[in-house]
Design a protein around this motif. Structure first.
Motif, PDB file in Angstrom:
ATOM      1  N   CYS A 168       0.917  -1.169   0.130  1.00 28.51           N
ATOM      2  CA  CYS A 168       0.009   0.070   0.001  1.00 28.51           C
ATOM      3  C   CYS A 168       0.896   1.211   0.048  1.00 28.51           C
ATOM      4  O   CYS A 168       1.956   1.233   0.620  1.00 28.51           O
ATOM      5  N   ALA A 169       0.261   2.291  -0.569  1.00 29.24           N
ATOM      6  CA  ALA A 169       1.156   3.632  -0.536  1.00 29.24           C
ATOM      7  C   ALA A 169       1.188   4.216   0.824  1.00 29.24           C
ATOM      8  O   ALA A 169       0.349   4.173   1.465  1.00 29.24           O
ATOM      9  N   TYR A 575      -3.948  10.220   2.046  1.00 30.19           N
ATOM     10  CA  TYR A 575      -3.832   8.961   2.296  1.00 30.19           C
ATOM     11  C   TYR A 575      -5.360   8.373   2.462  1.00 30.19           C
ATOM     12  O   TYR A 575      -5.556   8.436   3.774  1.00 30.19           O
ATOM     13  N   THR A 596       0.258  14.580  -3.254  1.00 31.58           N
ATOM     14  CA  THR A 596       0.001  13.150  -3.346  1.00 31.58           C
ATOM     15  C   THR A 596      -1.266  12.619  -2.873  1.00 31.58           C
ATOM     16  O   THR A 596      -1.608  13.089  -1.859  1.00 31.58           O
ATOM     17  N   VAL A 598      -3.865   9.288  -2.636  1.00 30.35           N
ATOM     18  CA  VAL A 598      -4.218   7.925  -2.683  1.00 30.35           C
ATOM     19  C   VAL A 598      -5.884   7.679  -2.161  1.00 30.35           C
ATOM     20  O   VAL A 598      -6.069   8.210  -1.215  1.00 30.35           O
ATOM     21  N   ARG A 604     -10.960   1.895  -4.695  1.00 28.78           N
ATOM     22  CA  ARG A 604      -9.653   1.573  -5.529  1.00 28.78           C
ATOM     23  C   ARG A 604     -10.259   0.151  -6.413  1.00 28.78           C
ATOM     24  O   ARG A 604      -9.751  -0.224  -7.495  1.00 28.78           O
ATOM     25  N   PHE A 608      -4.504  -0.089  -7.124  1.00 25.19           N
ATOM     26  CA  PHE A 608      -3.752   0.644  -6.542  1.00 25.19           C
ATOM     27  C   PHE A 608      -3.854   1.983  -7.372  1.00 25.19           C
ATOM     28  O   PHE A 608      -3.199   1.961  -8.370  1.00 25.19           O
ATOM     29  N   MET A 610      -3.063   5.921  -7.466  1.00 23.45           N
ATOM     30  CA  MET A 610      -2.431   6.935  -6.881  1.00 23.45           C
ATOM     31  C   MET A 610      -1.807   8.255  -7.650  1.00 23.45           C
ATOM     32  O   MET A 610      -1.683   7.909  -9.036  1.00 23.45           O
ATOM     33  N   HIS A 612       0.318  11.606  -7.915  1.00 18.62           N
ATOM     34  CA  HIS A 612       1.483  12.233  -7.606  1.00 18.62           C
ATOM     35  C   HIS A 612       1.994  13.245  -8.473  1.00 18.62           C
ATOM     36  O   HIS A 612       2.046  12.938  -9.578  1.00 18.62           O
TER      37      HIS A 612
END
Length: 612
Positions: A168-169, A575, A596, A598, A604, A608, A610, A612
């Motif tokens: 996971c981020a 996040y 950033t 998530v 999701r 994943f 994301m 950025h």
């Protein structure tokens, strides 16, 4: 010769005489061919010998030419003292450079082996299946008097199993969980099952592996290192069977290390899980007159018995640690009354085992025994009520405080007075809101200029929605944090926080901006209602107006006033908070330099995502 047909007796006799002549001629020709081939083979062999002799002569001449060129090379004219100085300069930048320098030539090898100093920093990424003789060889080459700087990272879990799991981020660790090392140079090892270099995969911006180990609050933020430089020679592994090597690695390695304990200046040993010979660590005891930093950390709890090692020494025993300044123990046994915990430390990081039940007053006793602390990190998942009354404790030099674990750890925060506090991290179970503890701490401490604040950011607890309890009930205290530059928040509703960070209220609310110097905002597991997304956009629009005119609108030396315009946000991390959408993310990136985002897990769909 023409023969009649059909043949007669005379023609047959003539044919037989002719056949005999042909056979004789054929034999003569074959004999000449054989003789010519033999002569040719001899000529080829003779010339091959000549060519081989010439090639050997050429090789010898090339060697002499290379030796002569090497002899007349400018570096050969360097005095050995200057070459040693160059080696030392390289060693300061690359602690493992001695292995490369010793492999260049015989002269350099002799010089490298004659300099124990460049072998005095041990940086090793290894596993229980590798040979412990690497440590023995390193220690032998470091001589008998040079102080040792040791960092060993033991990867017990196989890389294949760790890499197979979905990652996971994570955001870079908050201020209290900085990465461990200032150098990124390690000697790798070769595995029997999977050839190649194995490294501990960093979960945050590295070290790593580990430069000076940080004082962490949870293991995931401690990351041993990136891959070692390709030019370093791999350390060959023992040919012993894998299971046998893993059984004895700890006993052999720790024996070699403890034998040189009188030379330890730094000792850092980290492992990701229990290994067969882990109990060899209990033999770490004795005098360490040069030791300044000591760390033994495990990534997960291990159930230990009684260990007669330094952190569990008898309170009345004589422990020789005159210069110890930094102590980190993560998921390893220790006793609250150990003399090692009463050495006037500068940095103290304790993450207790879940089976450790220490009364609150004894935890506070550990803190009070180290009046010169500058960094303090305490994480106790189980504690019991104080036996003796808690006495207010003043730490005049403490700049960074991190407290986590059981909800009663807030009582420790309520007993501290920290006039020099610069960074505060609280990551405890949500039982009661923490804003009173934060406000009272700052008030008791005469309102120190707090610049970094982290609340429930590193925890794994689920987010607290409006229907349940929240770790922060009101964000009004942010109005008093006029020097705050970094704010990390987790597990709290997003809307009230964004409202507080927005423009001052005209309806009896705060008359000035909350956190006007804030440049870094990180959010994790902060659920948002319908108005959460508009409030986020509004807050960014007010703090980072188009045109970028507020980045240096006022000096940090001047106190913010009612008309003050806040500094621009430079970094925003979100996040598992809210689904923003690509359009909102693009707009945020047009206003903030580093964004950033998530999405929450339920958005999701197993992938994943994301931005950025």
């Amino acid at each position: 010769m023409e023969l009649p047909n059909p043949p007669t007796e005379a023609s047959i006799a003539d044919a037989r005489r002719s056949l005999d002549n042909h056979k004789s001629s054929l034999a003569d020709v074959q004999h000449k061919i054989d003789a010519a081939e033999t002569q040719l083979a001899q000529i080829v062999a003779d010339f091959r010998c000549v060519i081989n002799d010439l090639q050997r002569e050429r090789t010898a001449l090339e060697t002499k030419v290379a030796e002569t060129l090497a002899y007349i090379a400018p570096i050969k004219r360097l005095p050995h003292e200057l070459l040693r100085y160059i080696f030392l300069l390289n060693f300061e930048e690359q602690p493992c450079s001695a292995w490369s320098l010793a492999a260049v030539c015989s002269l350099w090898r002799r010089l490298a082996l004659s300099m124990p100093k460049i072998w005095s920093k041990i940086r090793l990424l290894t596993s229980p299946n590798a040979s412990a003789d690497t440590i023995r060889l390193w220690l032998e080459r470091s001589g008998t008097r040079v102080p040792l700087d040791i960092e060993i990272y033991l990867q017990v879990q196989s890389p294949s199993s760790s890499s197979s799991s979905r990652t996971c981020a994570r955001s870079p660790s908050p201020w209290s969980y900085s990465a461990p090392i200032t150098t990124h140079h390690y000697v790798p090892f070769h595995s029997v099952s999977q050839p190649g270099t194995i490294q501990i995969i960093p979960t945050a911006a590295p070290v790593a592996l580990p430069p000076s180990p940080p004082h962490h609050d949870h293991w995931e933020a401690i990351t041993p290192p990136p891959p070692p430089p390709p030019h370093l020679p791999p350390v060959s592994q023992s040919s012993a069977p894998q299971s046998r090597a893993s059984t004895h690695w700890g006993h052999i390695a720790i024996f070699y290390l403890v034998e040189q304990m009188h030379r330890w200046e730094r000792f850092v040993f980290r492992f990701d899980k229990q290994f067969p010979s882990w109990h060899a660590l209990k033999s770490i005891s004795g005098a360490a007159p040069l030791l300044k930093e000591f760390e033994v950390s495990c990534a997960e709890p291990v159930y230990y018995g009684e260990w007669p090692w330094l952190p569990s020494a008898n309170p009345n025993s004589h422990v020789v640690l005159p210069v110890l300044q930094s102590l980190t123990l993560a998921y390893t046994p220790f006793k609250w009354a150990s003399p090692m915990l009463r050495t006037n430390l500068r940095h103290l990081n304790l993450r207790a085992l879940p089976t450790t039940n220490i009364p609150l007053d004894r935890i506070l006793h550990i803190v009070a025994s180290n009046q010169r602390l500058e960094k303090l990190s305490l994480h106790f998942s189980t504690v019991v009520n104080a036996v003796l009354p808690l006495i207010p404790t003043t730490l005049t030099e403490l700049k960074e405080l991190s407290v986590g674990g059981h909800y009663m750890m807030a009582t420790i925060v309520d007993s501290l007075i920290l006039p020099a506090l610069d960074a505060l991290s609280l990551d405890m179970e949500a039982r009661d809101p923490l804003e009173d503890s934060i406000t009272n701490l700052l008030s008791r401490s005469n309102h120190p200029p707090l610049t970094r604040l982290s609340i429930a950011y590193g925890g794994s607890n689920p987010p607290y929605y409006y229907t349940g309890g929240s770790i922060i009930a009101s964000w009004g205290f942010l109005a008093d944090l006029s020097h705050l530059r970094s704010l990390h928040v987790g597990g709290t509703p997003l809307d009230p926080l964004l409202s507080m960070l927005g423009a001052p209220d005209d309806d009896g609310g705060p008359t000035q901006w909350a956190c006007p110097y804030l440049t870094h905002l990180a959010l994790r597991n902060c659920p948002a209602h319908v108005e959460g997304l508009p409030k986020l956009v509004q807050m960014v629009e007010l703090r980072n107006p188009e045109g970028g005119t507020t980045a240096s609108a006022f000096s940090s030396a001047a106190p913010p006033g009612p008309g003050t315009v806040p500094k621009r946000l430079l970094q925003l991390e979100m996040y598992d908070c809210a689904t923003l959408g690509q359009d909102v993310v693009a707009w945020l990136k047009s206003r903030i330099a580093d964004v950033t985002c998530v999405e929450p897990p339920f958005e999701r769909y197993g992938c994943f995502v994301m931005c950025h």
